[in-house]
Design an enzyme around this catalytic site. Structure first.
Site, PDB file in Angstrom:
ATOM      1  N   ASP A 170      -3.820  14.099  21.692  1.00 28.16           N
ATOM      2  CA  ASP A 170      -2.636  13.805  20.884  1.00 28.16           C
ATOM      3  C   ASP A 170      -2.729  14.418  19.490  1.00 28.16           C
ATOM      4  O   ASP A 170      -1.714  14.544  18.798  1.00 28.16           O
ATOM      5  CB  ASP A 170      -2.453  12.292  20.743  1.00 28.16           C
ATOM      6  N   ALA A 200      -7.727   2.704   7.510  1.00 28.56           N
ATOM      7  CA  ALA A 200      -6.316   2.664   7.879  1.00 28.56           C
ATOM      8  C   ALA A 200      -6.134   3.242   9.289  1.00 28.56           C
ATOM      9  O   ALA A 200      -6.709   2.748  10.249  1.00 28.56           O
ATOM     10  CB  ALA A 200      -5.492   3.425   6.835  1.00 28.56           C
ATOM     11  N   TYR A 201      -5.328   4.287   9.425  1.00 25.88           N
ATOM     12  CA  TYR A 201      -5.066   4.911  10.723  1.00 25.88           C
ATOM     13  C   TYR A 201      -6.375   5.321  11.403  1.00 25.88           C
ATOM     14  O   TYR A 201      -6.549   5.167  12.619  1.00 25.88           O
ATOM     15  CB  TYR A 201      -4.154   6.117  10.491  1.00 25.88           C
ATOM     16  N   ASP A 214       0.821  -1.212   0.000  1.00 30.49           N
ATOM     17  CA  ASP A 214       0.000   0.000   0.000  1.00 30.49           C
ATOM     18  C   ASP A 214       0.857   1.265   0.000  1.00 30.49           C
ATOM     19  O   ASP A 214       0.535   2.244  -0.685  1.00 30.49           O
ATOM     20  CB  ASP A 214      -0.910   0.015   1.230  1.00 30.49           C
ATOM     21  N   LEU A 269      -9.356   3.947  11.337  1.00 32.49           N
ATOM     22  CA  LEU A 269     -10.030   2.814  11.985  1.00 32.49           C
ATOM     23  C   LEU A 269      -9.305   2.420  13.269  1.00 32.49           C
ATOM     24  O   LEU A 269      -9.939   2.111  14.283  1.00 32.49           O
ATOM     25  CB  LEU A 269     -10.098   1.637  11.026  1.00 32.49           C
ATOM     26  N   SER A 270      -7.972   2.462  13.249  1.00 31.72           N
ATOM     27  CA  SER A 270      -7.205   2.139  14.453  1.00 31.72           C
ATOM     28  C   SER A 270      -7.473   3.141  15.569  1.00 31.72           C
ATOM     29  O   SER A 270      -7.364   2.803  16.753  1.00 31.72           O
ATOM     30  CB  SER A 270      -5.708   2.111  14.137  1.00 31.72           C
ATOM     31  N   ASN A 322      -5.116   8.916   1.799  1.00 31.65           N
ATOM     32  CA  ASN A 322      -5.586   8.241   3.006  1.00 31.65           C
ATOM     33  C   ASN A 322      -6.104   9.233   4.034  1.00 31.65           C
ATOM     34  O   ASN A 322      -7.293   9.250   4.338  1.00 31.65           O
ATOM     35  CB  ASN A 322      -4.468   7.397   3.624  1.00 31.65           C
ATOM     36  N   GLU A 323      -5.194  10.038   4.603  1.00 36.99           N
ATOM     37  CA  GLU A 323      -5.616  10.963   5.645  1.00 36.99           C
ATOM     38  C   GLU A 323      -4.617  12.092   5.830  1.00 36.99           C
ATOM     39  O   GLU A 323      -3.443  11.977   5.451  1.00 36.99           O
ATOM     40  CB  GLU A 323      -5.817  10.251   6.988  1.00 36.99           C
TER      41      GLU A 323
END
Length: 260
Positions: A149, A161-162, A45, A164-165, A119-120
């Protein structure tokens, strides 16, 4: 795509991708990337995102078919099966338009940077000090202070990706929405984020930037010590990914939502 489409092979530097490329070199009459109708990308990816950003930088819009020879490969297709050809795979593939976010960042010293993210876009504290952000949407202050944070804005492609985490929502493809997800929020502690229309103009202002420095990251590009970050989707920069039938990106997004 047609059977006459010209294909170019773009390969990651990883040993796994290089081995896979050697197995494919004699299976198709490959052409240089500038002559191709479709770009076949071997890797993971991260490498696929690198290729997409390179296409944006060069103003090239060609469909991209990714084959997973990396790790997770969420944006990639599986390897060829016995009897399959790359040309046949590409002909049958479904087209998925992907729109990046545009991040315009201004640093504390007044420097300006613009980067794109498929992505973000993430804002992250640089030190032990909690980041403090003001959130404006379409020119209106929606949150006077978010302490934590940081925060991220994810596209539908990047929502698994990030985002969802960080316990953000998964967005269906074609929803034309953006997920705004806080990262370990301290105040307001129970705020889970928001889902915004793609048309929203987001502005994030760093509070106490000297004491609480924040970095902004658009996919693989980082700007440190930002003061203001503006984010919006860019339809004019839309690119196309190709996915195998039955293994489409939309199907994988559905699958992610029903994992137990």
């Amino acid at each position: 795509m047609s059977n006459d489409s010209k294909l170019a092979l773009i390969v990651s530097d990883s040993a796994k991708a290089q081995d896979g490329a050697r197995a494919l070199l004699d299976s198709h009459p490959w052409v240089p990337a500038n002559e191709a109708d479709v770009l076949v990308v071997l890797g993971g990816d991260g490498f696929l995102l690198h290729v997409l950003h390179d296409l944006l930088d060069r103003g090239i819009n060609k469909p991209v078919y990714g084959m997973n020879l990396g790790t997770i490969g969420f944006l990639m297709n599986g390897p060829l099966e016995d009897g399959e050809t790359m040309a046949g795979r590409v002909v049958e593939a479904h087209r998925v338009p992907v729109r990046p976010l545009c991040m315009d960042a201004i640093t504390q010293s007044g420097q300006k940077f613009s980067y794109y993210a498929f992505n973000e876009v993430s804002l992250l504290r640089e030190t032990r000090q909690t980041a403090k952000l003001e959130i404006r949407i379409n020119g209106r202050v929606r949150m006077e202070e978010l302490a934590g944070d940081g925060i991220l804005l994810a596209t539908p492609v990047g929502s698994t990706a990030y985002n969802l985490s960080a316990h953000g929502p998964i967005l269906p493809l074609g929803s034309r929405m953006v997920a705004m997800t806080p990262l370990n929020p301290f105040r307001p502690r129970r705020w889970k984020g928001a889902i915004l229309p793609e048309s929203a103009q987001v502005e994030l202002r760093i509070l106490e930037p000297g004491k609480r420095p924040v970095a902004a990251v658009a996919d693989q590009k980082e700007v440190r010590d930002v003061a203001v970050v503006r984010i919006n989707a860019t339809a004019e920069k839309e690119l196309t990914l190709l996915f195998d039938p039955g293994f489409t990106l939309e199907e994988r997004i559905f699958a992610e939502q029903f994992q137990v």
